[in-house]
Design a protein around this motif. Structure first.
Motif, short mmCIF file in Angstrom:
data_model
loop_
_atom_site.label_atom_id
_atom_site.label_comp_id
_atom_site.label_asym_id
_atom_site.label_seq_id
_atom_site.Cartn_x
_atom_site.Cartn_y
_atom_site.Cartn_z
N LEU A 72 0.82 -1.21 0.00
CA LEU A 72 0.00 0.00 0.00
C LEU A 72 0.86 1.27 0.00
N ARG A 73 0.58 2.16 -0.94
CA ARG A 73 1.30 3.44 -0.98
C ARG A 73 0.37 4.66 -1.03
N TRP A 74 -0.86 4.44 -1.53
CA TRP A 74 -1.81 5.56 -1.69
C TRP A 74 -3.22 5.12 -1.31
N LEU A 75 -4.03 6.07 -0.88
CA LEU A 75 -5.48 5.86 -0.81
C LEU A 75 -6.14 6.76 -1.84
N VAL A 76 -7.16 6.23 -2.50
CA VAL A 76 -7.94 7.03 -3.44
C VAL A 76 -9.43 6.88 -3.11
N PRO A 77 -9.94 7.72 -2.17
CA PRO A 77 -11.37 7.65 -1.83
C PRO A 77 -12.23 8.31 -2.92
N CYS A 100 -0.15 7.01 1.83
CA CYS A 100 -0.57 6.17 2.95
C CYS A 100 0.25 4.89 2.96
N SER A 101 0.48 4.35 4.15
CA SER A 101 1.18 3.06 4.25
C SER A 101 0.37 2.13 5.12
N ALA A 102 0.73 0.82 5.05
CA ALA A 102 0.05 -0.17 5.88
C ALA A 102 0.21 0.21 7.36
N GLU A 103 1.42 0.64 7.70
CA GLU A 103 1.69 0.99 9.09
C GLU A 103 0.78 2.12 9.58
#
Ligand code: FE2
Length: 384
Positions: free
Chosen positions: A323-328, A337-340
């Motif tokens: 995971l590197r990004w969120l796209v809502p 964004c990261s998993a952490e």
């Protein structure tokens, strides 16, 4: 202008009604594109987004927006470069604003498969999907009939959660090539500055930047920001604490003044007064770290008694190491964004007071308590 027209607007009569300008942006080079439009009531308009993802052999449309001529022209252009639209995905069971554009989008791409979240419901009558214009021959149900492009995407369900009237369910998907998690309503990052989409028409910002109905609409960067902060507070809490609704006499006394006698300014009718600065309340909408949050309307009205399900879902997403990004589908995108980070958000949500009743939350809490009293929503919702 005809390229921006959306003839089906009366089905869900939200601003900007029959004319829908669209902002098209490339989010991740050669992988993801955002198609944004505005939707709202009385100029409380926030961006709604369709995400176009590159998949093997073509494109996937995730959470379609109104397919105006302008939108279709931009999609045909992407098809030229990356292949045909192969699938159209409705990733929510309840979000009407995301459902309504789907039949028209499906007609524009007759070769594409249509994938819907299970448990679609319509109000006030439970109508079969085909009656709502979904093409029966090529409509599939996510999960029940598998998932599209499983070789390139992984799918993650939030819910189903029984809401009494119907169900909440949302299907997020991780697009592995870009590391972007596509979402619908569950998580948002509210833009700190007015979204670029308002450059096409800043009227909603200027309308809400005023303190009284008899003030004209003035365009400065400061007023655009003030208007945006108030719009976000409205959309988040419906009736934020700092807002006062003046008496009808005061309202009419301030209406129809010089400079405000136009439909653009609603003839000077502005039924809101702000008691305190909206900037401080706006800052609270963007918690650290990463400004990611559950939208307050969802937390207080949809998930008030299902904190554990939300936390569990975030912990599941926190295992997505790519995971590197969120796209809502609303507000800012792409959000780094990261998993952490999602793991930390889960910890924070598990520890903090959930769905409060006071301050900015009071109006939403009142609606929820009324629905509980009427027995419209269940005391203990079923999850899964
Ligand atoms: Fe939505």
């Amino acid at each position: 202008m005809s390229d921006q027209s959306w003839p089906w607007w009366p089905l869900l009569p939200l601003y900007p009604y029959g004319r829908r300008p669209t902002l098209v942006r490339e989010l991740i080079p050669e992988q993801l594109w955002s198609f944004e439009q505005l939707q709202g009531v009385f100029y409380v308009a926030v961006p709604i987004r369709m995400t176009v993802a590159r998949v093997p052999g073509g494109l996937m449309l995730y959470a379609p927006v109104a397919p105006t001529g302008e939108v279709l022209a931009a999609l045909r252009d992407l098809e030229q470069r990356h292949g045909p639209v192969r699938s159209i995905v409705l990733p929510t069971a309840s979000g009407l604003e995301h459902k309504l554009p789907v039949p028209a989008m499906a007609r524009a791409f007759p070769q594409a498969e249509v994938w819907v979240t299970p448990g679609q419901w319509s109000f006030p009558l439970p109508l079969p999907l085909s009656w709502l214009g979904f093409p029966a021959r090529r409509t599939r149900v996510l999960g029940d009939d598998g998932y599209p492009h499983a070789e390139a995407l992984s799918w993650h369900s939030l819910g189903p959660i029984d809401l009494g009237l119907g169900r909440f369910q949302e299907l997020a998907c991780l697009h592995r090539d870009s590391g972007a998690l596509l979402l619908t309503d569950a998580l948002v990052a509210i833009n700190q500055q007015p979204p670029e989409l308002f450059d096409l028409d800043p009227t909603p910002l200027l309308f809400h930047a005023r303190d009284r109905g008899d003030q004209p609409l003035i365009d400065t960067p400061e007023l655009r920001l003030k208007g945006w902060q108030r719009l976000a507070l409205f959309a988040s809490y419906l009736r934020p604490e700092a807002l006062q609704v003046p008496s009808l006499g005061t309202l009419l006394g301030q209406a129809f003044r010089p400079g405000c006698r136009s439909p653009r300014a609603y003839f000077g009718v502005y039924p809101f007064h702000w008691r305190t600065s909206s900037a401080a309340a706006f800052a609270e909408l963007q918690p650290a770290p990463g400004r990611l949050r559950i939208a307050p309307v969802l937390e207080r009205l949809v998930f008030p008694r299902t904190q554990a399900a939300i936390v569990a879902w975030l912990r599941q997403l926190a295992r997505l190491r790519d995971l590197r990004w969120l796209v809502p589908a609303h507000y800012e995108a792409p959000v780094p964004c990261s998993a952490e980070q999602l793991g930390l958000l889960a910890d924070e949500l598990a520890a903090r007071r959930w769905a409060p009743d006071d301050g900015n939350w009071a109006y939403l809490a009142g609606i929820d308590q009324q629905l509980l009293r009427w027995g419209v929503v269940p005391e203990q919702p079923r999850v899964g």
